[in-house]
Design an enzyme around this catalytic site. Structure first.
Site, PDB file in Angstrom:
ATOM      1  N   SER A 141     -48.607  46.705 155.392  1.00  0.00           N
ATOM      2  CA  SER A 141     -48.593  46.778 153.920  1.00  0.00           C
ATOM      3  C   SER A 141     -50.018  46.611 153.424  1.00  0.00           C
ATOM      4  O   SER A 141     -50.862  46.055 154.148  1.00  0.00           O
ATOM      5  CB  SER A 141     -47.714  45.652 153.368  1.00  0.00           C
ATOM      6  OG  SER A 141     -47.810  45.593 151.953  1.00  0.00           O
ATOM      7  N   TYR A 155     -44.731  36.721 153.150  1.00  0.00           N
ATOM      8  CA  TYR A 155     -44.782  38.173 153.384  1.00  0.00           C
ATOM      9  C   TYR A 155     -46.185  38.600 153.822  1.00  0.00           C
ATOM     10  O   TYR A 155     -46.352  39.300 154.825  1.00  0.00           O
ATOM     11  CB  TYR A 155     -44.363  38.898 152.108  1.00  0.00           C
ATOM     12  CG  TYR A 155     -44.316  40.401 152.238  1.00  0.00           C
ATOM     13  CD1 TYR A 155     -43.332  41.031 152.995  1.00  0.00           C
ATOM     14  CD2 TYR A 155     -45.265  41.208 151.599  1.00  0.00           C
ATOM     15  CE1 TYR A 155     -43.284  42.413 153.111  1.00  0.00           C
ATOM     16  CE2 TYR A 155     -45.218  42.591 151.705  1.00  0.00           C
ATOM     17  CZ  TYR A 155     -44.224  43.190 152.462  1.00  0.00           C
ATOM     18  OH  TYR A 155     -44.183  44.561 152.570  1.00  0.00           O
TER      19      TYR A 155
HETATM   20  P1  NAP Z   1     -35.661  48.248 152.087  1.00  0.00           P
HETATM   21  O1  NAP Z   1     -35.407  49.272 151.061  1.00  0.00           O
HETATM   22  O2  NAP Z   1     -35.187  46.872 151.867  1.00  0.00           O
HETATM   23  O3  NAP Z   1     -35.164  48.767 153.532  1.00  0.00           O
HETATM   24  C1  NAP Z   1     -35.318  47.919 154.632  1.00  0.00           C
HETATM   25  C2  NAP Z   1     -34.687  48.538 155.866  1.00  0.00           C
HETATM   26  O4  NAP Z   1     -34.864  47.633 156.966  1.00  0.00           O
HETATM   27  C3  NAP Z   1     -33.208  48.778 155.740  1.00  0.00           C
HETATM   28  O5  NAP Z   1     -32.849  49.943 156.478  1.00  0.00           O
HETATM   29  C4  NAP Z   1     -32.596  47.542 156.377  1.00  0.00           C
HETATM   30  O6  NAP Z   1     -31.270  47.837 156.796  1.00  0.00           O
HETATM   31  C5  NAP Z   1     -33.582  47.336 157.531  1.00  0.00           C
HETATM   32  N1  NAP Z   1     -33.623  45.984 158.093  1.00  0.00           N
HETATM   33  C6  NAP Z   1     -33.868  44.805 157.451  1.00  0.00           C
HETATM   34  N2  NAP Z   1     -33.785  43.783 158.299  1.00  0.00           N
HETATM   35  C7  NAP Z   1     -33.506  44.312 159.520  1.00  0.00           C
HETATM   36  C8  NAP Z   1     -33.282  43.763 160.807  1.00  0.00           C
HETATM   37  N3  NAP Z   1     -33.313  42.440 161.025  1.00  0.00           N
HETATM   38  N4  NAP Z   1     -33.021  44.594 161.833  1.00  0.00           N
HETATM   39  C9  NAP Z   1     -32.942  45.942 161.640  1.00  0.00           C
HETATM   40  N5  NAP Z   1     -33.155  46.519 160.446  1.00  0.00           N
HETATM   41  C10 NAP Z   1     -33.413  45.708 159.396  1.00  0.00           C
HETATM   42  O7  NAP Z   1     -37.254  48.106 152.315  1.00  0.00           O
HETATM   43  P2  NAP Z   1     -38.452  49.170 152.141  1.00  0.00           P
HETATM   44  O8  NAP Z   1     -39.064  48.962 150.809  1.00  0.00           O
HETATM   45  O9  NAP Z   1     -38.001  50.505 152.542  1.00  0.00           O
HETATM   46  O10 NAP Z   1     -39.481  48.576 153.206  1.00  0.00           O
HETATM   47  C11 NAP Z   1     -39.536  49.065 154.529  1.00  0.00           C
HETATM   48  C12 NAP Z   1     -40.793  48.527 155.190  1.00  0.00           C
HETATM   49  O11 NAP Z   1     -41.921  48.900 154.410  1.00  0.00           O
HETATM   50  C13 NAP Z   1     -40.827  47.006 155.293  1.00  0.00           C
HETATM   51  O12 NAP Z   1     -41.453  46.661 156.511  1.00  0.00           O
HETATM   52  C14 NAP Z   1     -41.712  46.605 154.111  1.00  0.00           C
HETATM   53  O13 NAP Z   1     -42.370  45.391 154.326  1.00  0.00           O
HETATM   54  C15 NAP Z   1     -42.696  47.761 154.101  1.00  0.00           C
HETATM   55  N6  NAP Z   1     -43.374  47.983 152.820  1.00  0.00           N
HETATM   56  C16 NAP Z   1     -42.676  48.380 151.721  1.00  0.00           C
HETATM   57  C17 NAP Z   1     -43.357  48.629 150.540  1.00  0.00           C
HETATM   58  C18 NAP Z   1     -42.665  49.123 149.292  1.00  0.00           C
HETATM   59  O14 NAP Z   1     -43.310  49.230 148.245  1.00  0.00           O
HETATM   60  N7  NAP Z   1     -41.399  49.452 149.325  1.00  0.00           N
HETATM   61  C19 NAP Z   1     -44.747  48.429 150.470  1.00  0.00           C
HETATM   62  C20 NAP Z   1     -45.418  48.002 151.629  1.00  0.00           C
HETATM   63  C21 NAP Z   1     -44.730  47.810 152.806  1.00  0.00           C
HETATM   64  P3  NAP Z   1     -30.169  46.675 157.084  1.00  0.00           P
HETATM   65  O15 NAP Z   1     -30.271  45.714 155.946  1.00  0.00           O
HETATM   66  O16 NAP Z   1     -28.882  47.400 157.176  1.00  0.00           O
HETATM   67  O17 NAP Z   1     -30.562  46.059 158.381  1.00  0.00           O
END
Ligand code: NAP
Length: 263
Positions: A141, A155
């Protein structure tokens, strides 16, 4: 154009948000994709991709459990014969006050964001080595190296750690032709960010999203598919001389030297 024809890819956190974007782009570029997440909706997304004519398999898997990650690697090899690409994207983010939160807040972030990536790499990298080499892409991130607001201690700590892990693995596996890079997204519109917007402005979450967008030089949040395109490039043979890199994808959010005065 980047293409992942004939590649086999494992994507964690692939049921929604950025991971779903990555899985969609990988599959549409011709990869056979194994999608992993805890909930059953990952099976639905895999079925949706198959209905489009793509090769996709869903696996319910908790990346905090090393046995689940081993089963994930086994399923990919049994389904498609080998693994070329691992995209470690599963992650969580919950803001909190450092002095108010108890240690379970820290542990939850460490377990999913760091140990989850560790477990997936430990299970899948040996298969990539066996296949003669390939690529790992890790979702870090912009938060970690940089911090925008109070409340990000757990985080930010974990996401900064992933940059170190990326570089260490890139060094260690270079001689086995495994490239390891990470992406550093800024604000991407996903269920995670929509949940945060709802928390910050329960009456009008779209107002909170608009506010975020106004602070981004490109004037909008990114899409999961845009992250998918970047991951596809890093995972592809087009990126054959890129390893140990952290690539920012943030619409310019981390660009300003100082915040401009209301402009
Ligand atoms: P999200 O919408 O909450 O999706 C998270 C995904 O991870 C879901 O598919 C969830 O499915 C899965 N997950 C969570 N815990 C898990 C576990 N223990 N084992 C397997 N799968 C798991 O989040 P997102 O915004 O797409 O973020 C995805 C990644 O991008 C993360 O690493 C986050 O830190 C990073 N990120 C996001 C942003 C942003 O702006 N959105 C910015 C920087 C970095 P289940 O709950 O079914 O397991």
């Amino acid at each position: 154009m980047t293409t992942l024809n004939n590649k086999v890819a494992v994507v964690t956190g692939a049921s929604k948000g950025i991971g779903a974007g990555i899985a969609r782009v990988f599959a549409r570029q011709g990869a056979s994709v194994v999608l992993a997440a805890r909930g059953a909706d990952v099976l639905d997304l895999a079925a949706e991709l198959r209905a489009e004519g793509c090769e996709a398999t869903g696996v319910q898997c908790d990346v905090t459990d090393p046995r689940d990650c081993k089963r994930l690697a086994r399923t990919a090899v049994e389904s498609y014969g080998r693994i070329d690409i691992l995209d470690c994207n599963a992650g969580i983010c919950r803001l909190g006050n450092f002095l108010d939160e108890n240690d379970s807040w820290r542990d939850a972030h460490v377990n999913v964001n760091i140990n989850g990536v560790w477990n997936a790499c430990k299970s899948v990298i040996p298969e990539i080595v066996r296949a003669g080499g390939g690529a790992v892409v890790i979702t870090s991130s912009v938060t970690g190296d940089l911090v925008a607001d109070p409340g990000e201690a757990a985080y930010a700590m974990t996401k900064a750690a992933l940059v170190g892990l990326t570089k260490a693995l890139a060094r260690e596996f270079a001689d086995r032709n495994v490239r390891v890079n990470c992406i550093c997204p800024g604000y991407i519109r996903t269920p995670l960010v929509e949940g945060m917007a709802e928390q910050s402005d329960p009456d009008n979450p779209e107002r909170a999203i608009d506010e975020i967008a106004r602070a981004v030089p490109l004037g909008r949040l990114g899409t999961p598919e845009e992250c998918g395109q970047l991951c596809a490039f890093l995972a592809s043979d087009d990126a054959s001389y890129i390893t140990g890199a952290q690539v920012v994808i943030d619409g310019g959010s981390t660009l300003p030297e100082t915040t401009s005065m209301g402009q």
